[in-house]
Design an enzyme around this catalytic site. Sequence first.
Site, PDB file in Angstrom:
ATOM      1  N   SER A   1       7.870  -2.738  -2.686  1.00  0.00           N
ATOM      2  CA  SER A   1       7.442  -3.475  -4.459  1.00  0.00           C
ATOM      3  C   SER A   1       8.109  -2.946  -5.365  1.00  0.00           C
ATOM      4  CB  SER A   1       6.428  -4.033  -4.459  1.00  0.00           C
ATOM      5  OG  SER A   1       6.195  -4.531  -5.593  1.00  0.00           O
TER       6      SER A   1
ATOM      7  N   TYR B   1      -2.217  -1.474  -5.535  1.00  0.00           N
ATOM      8  CA  TYR B   1      -1.672  -2.005  -4.804  1.00  0.00           C
ATOM      9  C   TYR B   1      -0.302  -1.363  -4.643  1.00  0.00           C
ATOM     10  CZ  TYR B   1       1.719  -5.643  -4.373  1.00  0.00           C
ATOM     11  OH  TYR B   1       3.794  -5.910  -4.394  1.00  0.00           O
TER      12      TYR B   1
END
Length: 257
Positions: free
Chosen positions: A139, A152
């Site tokens: 990401s 995350y």
Amino acid sequence: MDFSGKTALITGAAGAIGKSIAAELYKNGAKVFISDLKQDAVDAAVKEIGEGCLGLAADVTKFDEVKKAVDAAAEAFDNKIDILVNVAGIIGTCPVEDITEEQWDMMMNVNCKGTFLFTKFVVPMMKANKYGKIVNFSSKSGKTGSALMSHYGMAKAGIIGFTQALAFELAPNNINVNCVCPGITENTGVWETASSGYIKNLNMPFDEVVKKFTSKIPLGRLAKIEDVTAVTVFLCSKGADYMTGQAINITGGREMH
């Protein structure tokens, strides 16, 4: 791109991005096997992708379930899996002091352990066949962390490190290992979860959340599913034969390193 004669295993393929990647590979000639958490969702995706697509549910955090799914794909494809795309993952938004141990562990297990387990079981077949393309999902937050996403960001940074290590390790076996680093992508479960978290934690309506994040993107829009699909499928193709260990941004210029 022609994937005739190639076989592909895609995780997280009941979700919007995973299903789009599986469908594109299938459309271009690959034999496709998909996995996701729930069998009814897998069956629906299989039906949508096309006749001949196969699938089996697996919890990516469970050793035995992942092995069973990979074994099923191996049996269907005569022990030849050419392409592995590790899409399965989760996201969360939470101030660091409010993240529970259970939330932290789940974030690491789904994103990192799941990617590791599918790779662990597929790599021996790729080595035996002297060919493989592995694409992992990181990401933008795996490169530059995002506020309220410390768990995350850490998990996605780990996937970049895993990708780079495997690129060195598996290059002698003619196996390319890369990852993609998408930014916020419209019409996905990840964005739905993230935006809900931002609405709550920032006390901001949805339209303002979209405006806030779009304002940081040079190209002036959020990513579309097809943007992520196109780059991922390219990395699975012959055109990417000389690429390995790369973490490719799909962020409209939001991330440039």
